[in-house]
Write a protein that holds these residues in place. Structure first.
Motif, mmCIF file in Angstrom:
data_model
loop_
_atom_site.group_PDB
_atom_site.id
_atom_site.type_symbol
_atom_site.label_atom_id
_atom_site.label_comp_id
_atom_site.label_asym_id
_atom_site.label_seq_id
_atom_site.Cartn_x
_atom_site.Cartn_y
_atom_site.Cartn_z
ATOM 1 N N GLN A 61 0.539 -0.708 -0.096
ATOM 2 C CA GLN A 61 -0.187 0.059 0.096
ATOM 3 C C GLN A 61 0.370 1.509 0.199
ATOM 4 O O GLN A 61 0.529 2.610 -0.348
ATOM 5 C CB GLN A 61 -1.208 -0.069 1.164
ATOM 6 N N LEU A 85 0.760 3.150 -3.449
ATOM 7 C CA LEU A 85 -0.132 3.247 -3.532
ATOM 8 C C LEU A 85 -0.442 5.418 -3.345
ATOM 9 O O LEU A 85 -1.263 5.753 -2.958
ATOM 10 C CB LEU A 85 -1.135 3.192 -3.674
ATOM 11 N N VAL A 86 0.591 5.738 -3.857
ATOM 12 C CA VAL A 86 0.331 7.398 -4.706
ATOM 13 C C VAL A 86 -0.362 7.810 -4.826
ATOM 14 O O VAL A 86 -1.398 9.303 -5.085
ATOM 15 C CB VAL A 86 1.910 7.626 -5.305
ATOM 16 N N ARG A 87 -2.055 7.264 -6.474
ATOM 17 C CA ARG A 87 -3.115 8.339 -6.584
ATOM 18 C C ARG A 87 -4.293 6.701 -6.597
ATOM 19 O O ARG A 87 -4.225 5.304 -6.981
ATOM 20 C CB ARG A 87 -2.947 8.317 -8.261
ATOM 21 N N LEU A 88 -5.381 7.121 -6.044
ATOM 22 C CA LEU A 88 -6.553 6.205 -5.622
ATOM 23 C C LEU A 88 -7.368 7.576 -5.734
ATOM 24 O O LEU A 88 -7.656 8.279 -5.078
ATOM 25 C CB LEU A 88 -6.171 6.113 -3.624
ATOM 26 N N GLY A 95 -8.386 8.535 -8.737
ATOM 27 C CA GLY A 95 -8.145 9.128 -9.166
ATOM 28 C C GLY A 95 -8.010 10.439 -8.747
ATOM 29 O O GLY A 95 -7.068 11.830 -9.291
ATOM 30 N N LEU A 96 -6.921 10.107 -6.972
ATOM 31 C CA LEU A 96 -6.936 11.750 -5.988
ATOM 32 C C LEU A 96 -5.313 10.747 -5.464
ATOM 33 O O LEU A 96 -4.889 9.533 -5.387
ATOM 34 C CB LEU A 96 -7.154 11.612 -4.970
ATOM 35 N N ASP A 97 -4.563 12.192 -5.009
ATOM 36 C CA ASP A 97 -3.600 12.492 -4.744
ATOM 37 C C ASP A 97 -3.574 11.663 -3.685
ATOM 38 O O ASP A 97 -4.843 12.412 -2.658
ATOM 39 C CB ASP A 97 -2.800 13.561 -5.005
ATOM 40 N N ALA A 98 -2.627 10.282 -2.841
ATOM 41 C CA ALA A 98 -3.057 9.859 -1.237
ATOM 42 C C ALA A 98 -1.706 10.379 -1.335
ATOM 43 O O ALA A 98 -1.509 9.986 0.309
ATOM 44 C CB ALA A 98 -2.643 8.523 -1.916
ATOM 45 N N SER A 110 0.879 14.077 -0.202
ATOM 46 C CA SER A 110 1.645 14.891 -0.230
ATOM 47 C C SER A 110 2.930 15.409 -0.679
ATOM 48 O O SER A 110 4.148 14.982 -0.289
ATOM 49 C CB SER A 110 1.338 16.009 0.653
ATOM 50 N N LYS A 111 3.226 15.852 -1.952
ATOM 51 C CA LYS A 111 4.838 16.368 -1.914
ATOM 52 C C LYS A 111 5.599 17.366 -1.333
ATOM 53 O O LYS A 111 4.912 17.868 -0.600
ATOM 54 C CB LYS A 111 4.909 17.138 -3.327
#
Length: 410
Positions: free
Chosen positions: A45, A48-51, A53-56, A58-59
């Motif tokens: 898990q 899973l940086v995107r889930l 359709g959303l960024d999971a 923060s940069k």
């Protein structure tokens, strides 16, 4: 603050959210939860940086909500269970644990030597807990599943919320929706097993499946189907209200927000509602002046209620309805839930400090002891506590170095 699981050690060999969420709840309750992650890949898990359709993530920040929610309060050890050198470490962890918690499939458990008989051979008193997609026995015991498949689709929720004739199936309202519910279920099962072991001296094997949790969530409909000998009919719902009660159902406000009314006693609340709404004359209207008439003319009354509610804003209605006794609720989005004053009043939106030292917040698990909010601790970074845990087990510097050379630990 009471921490009822203080002194209990949970050894978690699991990934994603379903079973790890149980470990998070137990950590909230005071347990020492040791999360075993693969020495190279970690919990899958984490990738899973995107889930949905959303960024999971923060940069530029270590705070990763998709990991924080189901893993807060744990310690992480990077251990390659397929390496011979890791076996001694695993066995020592099993010996010192009260509960072994896993969602690995049977084939992987056999390959890694963590089946029930393997673990019990090391620690006969350990409680062995399996989370699965479709059950530990039966035709699909070897089949993997996620909450979207096992809980939502096969467990009946998807069919229950998808209107007849819809061009697409309704999706879960949130990521890890069934996983989070299932994790809470597992935590309750573990608590019961610990009590049973204390009372009888016998350890339990605990099984919870996403399919089983899904069926439990839809049990009202399933039980009706079992009684009728087939799926219950799906009556066409009226546009507004319910078939016999205009004060049950969802209504749209003038600014395109929604309210959910659930005043199950229409005769009791009709006069109050129309008074609050500024249409007191409807209480004496001959179409609605008795409970029987109101129920018989519910469709007509529902149209009237829809017009009344549609004439005012969401904010106006929440203020008006707060002054009555009838049951209702605002339909809230994720941000509004996080700001909900009822949740915040009891500490269910809880502070946590992330690995960068920044103040964050997470949803607390819904069980609270002695009216005291839980004190959350952040989720571990990958393999963060490997050396700490190995030293607790008594390993020397030379042994640690050799395990690293062998690729058995991170």
């Amino acid at each position: 603050m009471q921490r009822p699981m203080e002194g209990v050690r949970i050894l978690e060999v699991a990934q994603f959210t379903f079973v790890p969420a149980a470990g998070a709840v137990l950590a909230d309750w005071g347990a020492d939860v040791i999360k075993v992650e693969h020495a190279e890949r970690g919990d899958a898990q984490r990738a899973l940086v995107r889930l949905l359709g959303l960024d999971a993530a923060s940069k530029g920040s270590s705070f990763f909500p998709i990991m924080e929610g189901p893993n807060r309060g744990k310690r992480s050890i990077g251990l390659a269970l397929e390496k011979p050198g890791a076996r001694k470490v695993l066995e020592e962890l099993i010996r010192s644990s009260d509960v072994f918690l896993t969602n690995f499939l049977p084939g992987a458990r056999r390959k890694l030597g963590i089946e029930l008989e393997d673990v019990r051979a090391i620690n006969p008193d350990i409680i062995y807990v399996r989370g699965s997609g479709f059950g530990s026995r039966g035709p699909d015991a070897d089949k993997g599943g996620y909450d979207s498949t096992a809980f939502w689709a096969r467990g009946g929720s998807a069919a229950g919320v998808t209107p007849p004739g819809s061009e697409r199936m309704m999706k879960m309202p949130s990521g890890a929706y069934g996983d989070s519910i299932g994790g809470m279920t597992i935590a309750g099962g573990i608590a019961a097993a610990l009590y049973s072991r204390k009372a009888t001296g016998e350890p339990s094997v605990v099984d919870v499946s996403l399919l089983g949790v899904g069926a439990w969530a839809t049990q009202f409909s399933v039980n009706l189907a079992l009684l009728a000998g087939g799926p219950p009919p799906l009556p066409e719902p009226p546009k507004h209200g319910s078939a016999t009660n205009p004060l049950v159902g969802s209504y749209r406000t003038s600014d395109d927000r929604w309210l959910e009314l659930c005043m199950l006693q229409p005769g009791r609340y009709w006069a109050e509602f129309v008074r609050i709404a500024g249409h007191e004359e409807l209480a004496a209207d001959e179409r609605f002046d008795t409970t029987e008439k109101l129920m018989a003319n519910a469709a007509e009354a529902g149209e009237i209620v829809a017009g009344i509610i549609g004439a005012r804003t969401f904010a106006e209605w929440t203020e008006l309805l707060d002054g009555g006794e009838g049951q209702w609720s605002a339909v809230q989005n994720a941000w509004e839930i996080g700001q909900d004053p009822a949740l915040r009043a009891v500490g269910m939106i809880a502070p946590v400090v992330d690995a960068d030292g920044r103040d964050r917040e997470l949803v607390a698990n819904p069980v609270q002891f002695d009216e005291t909010p839980v004190q959350l601790r952040r989720a571990p970074q990958f393999a963060e506590h490997t050396e700490e845990l190995l030293r607790e087990l008594g390993l020397s510097d030379a042994e640690l170095a050799q395990l690293k050379i062998d690729g058995a630990i991170t």
